[in-house]
Enzyme design. Structure first.
Site, PDB file in Angstrom:
ATOM      1  N   SER A 141     -11.243  -0.752  -0.522  1.00 31.27           N
ATOM      2  CA  SER A 141      -9.963  -0.811   0.188  1.00 31.27           C
ATOM      3  C   SER A 141     -10.161  -1.085   1.667  1.00 31.27           C
ATOM      4  CB  SER A 141      -9.203   0.514   0.032  1.00 31.27           C
ATOM      5  OG  SER A 141      -8.687   0.663  -1.255  1.00 31.27           O
ATOM      6  N   HIS A 198      -3.593   6.016   3.574  1.00 30.32           N
ATOM      7  CA  HIS A 198      -4.385   4.881   3.100  1.00 30.32           C
ATOM      8  C   HIS A 198      -3.874   3.566   3.698  1.00 30.32           C
ATOM      9  CE1 HIS A 198      -5.831   1.867   0.101  1.00 30.32           C
ATOM     10  NE2 HIS A 198      -6.883   2.660   0.057  1.00 30.32           N
ATOM     11  N   ASP A 256       0.841  -1.194   0.000  1.00 30.68           N
ATOM     12  CA  ASP A 256       0.000   0.000   0.000  1.00 30.68           C
ATOM     13  C   ASP A 256       0.875   1.243   0.000  1.00 30.68           C
ATOM     14  OD1 ASP A 256      -2.358   1.786   0.811  1.00 30.68           O
ATOM     15  OD2 ASP A 256      -3.287  -0.190   0.905  1.00 30.68           O
TER      16      ASP A 256
END
Length: 344
Positions: free
Chosen positions: A331, A179, A148
């Site tokens: 996600s 994120h 990520d």
């Protein structure tokens, strides 16, 4: 099959442009030399190679599945000079992996902010009062790889279980966008004893080159082979359909579970990668409002294996070591599944 055309060819190292003989095929200038199709690379391409020597510079090796990024004739020559076979080529010029999340919510977190974990212990149309952790906490001895934007491993939610392993995105070994930290925090909340390993493949613009994702996968596979522990790879990212990237996922050894996000375009999930690989659990996104409903941006269709909570999910923020924030997307749904897989 859906997706870009794959050219089957044998590269021959040839100096010159073949003026008057050739034609443009994507970003490759191709022409016939005797009976061989020769292509001059003029943009970024992924090439699956066979017969390349061990340790050759630029080869990404995922458990024997070998890929090179070819940008120009010099790189083509390196392959051809060894007598190596280029099995297939895919034009990825200008294409990137990316992710989508809703904006962070300001102010106090919703009282049902932990509904994602509660949904795991709930039923088909209700939330449990609290998340019922597996006996002993779950995930002991398991390693979950987060490919990520990086992870703020010092965050309190990880309790010292998070380590940084590699960075293929840039020269900043931190989560610049939050994120990856948010994704990893969900895994840590669902699987209380699993170890979290961060491999950075997304940069500060929320994108990753295909090659960087492949390098991250190769690093995870190499690490897993070295330690021999049960492992999960979480890929909360998506791209347009890619046969080569799907085959790279398929090359990951048996026993390592790969969990992928279906994508957030409100389109057919079969048009995206890496979730369409036959070696991954592809996760769609649902919300909850008295009952479960498909989140409007989630991709959909027969290429989704399972749905999980992914709307307004509370998890760790990269801002500091204690803050939380809420994000929405497949996600966020994906690490709920990855955490459950780690537990069992």
């Amino acid at each position: 099959k859906r997706g870009p055309t794959i050219l089957k060819l044998q590269f021959l190292y040839f100096i010159g442009r073949g003026r008057g003989l050739g034609e443009e095929v994507g970003n490759m200038h191709c022409f016939l030399l005797l009976t061989t199709l020769v292509c001059l690379v003029t943009g970024e391409h992924l090439a699956v190679v066979r017969g390349v020597k061990e340790g050759t510079e630029g080869v990404i090796d995922i458990n024997g599945f070998k890929v090179m990024v070819l940008n120009d004739m010099e790189e083509v020559g390196k392959v051809a000079a060894q007598g190596a076979e280029v099995e297939s080529v895919e034009d990825v010029t200008g294409k990137n992996y990316t992710f989508f999340t809703a904006p962070s919510l300001c102010g106090e977190l919703d009282k049902d902010a932990q509904w994602g974990a509660r949904s795991i212990s709930g039923g088909s149309n209700y939330l449990a009062e609290s998340y019922a952790f597996p006996q002993g906490g779950g995930g002991e001895g398991v390693v979950v790889y987060i490919l990520d934007s990086g992870v703020r491993c010092s965050h309190a939610v990880f309790g010292g279980r998070c380590t940084f392993a590699a960075n293929f995105a840039d020269n900043i070994d931190e989560d610049e966008v939050g994120h990856g930290t948010h994704v990893a925090g969900i895994v840590a909340a669902v699987s209380q004893k699993a170890a979290i390993t961060s491999i950075k493949v997304l940069d500060s613009s929320n994108t990753a080159k295909y090659a960087d994702v492949l390098k991250g996968i190769a690093h995870a596979v190499s690490d897993i082979k070295a330690h021999g522990k049960p492992s999960v790879i979480n890929l909360s990212l998506s791209s347009p359909f890619s046969e080569i990237l799907n085959n790279a996922i398929a090359a990951i050894p048996d026993g390592t579970i790969v969990v992928t996000s279906a994508g957030n375009k409100a389109k057919d999930a079969c048009d995206f990668s890496p979730g369409t690989s036959n070696n991954s659990i592809n996760v769609g996104n649902v919300g909850f409002g008295g009952s479960y409903y498909p989140q409007r941006n989630s991709n959909h269709g027969k290429c989704i294996d399972i749905h999980a909570a992914g709307e307004f999910i509370s998890s760790a923020s990269n801002a500091d070591d204690t803050s939380l924030k809420q994000l929405t997307g497949t996600s966020m749904a994906t690490p709920h599944v990855a955490g459950v897989v780690a537990n069992y």
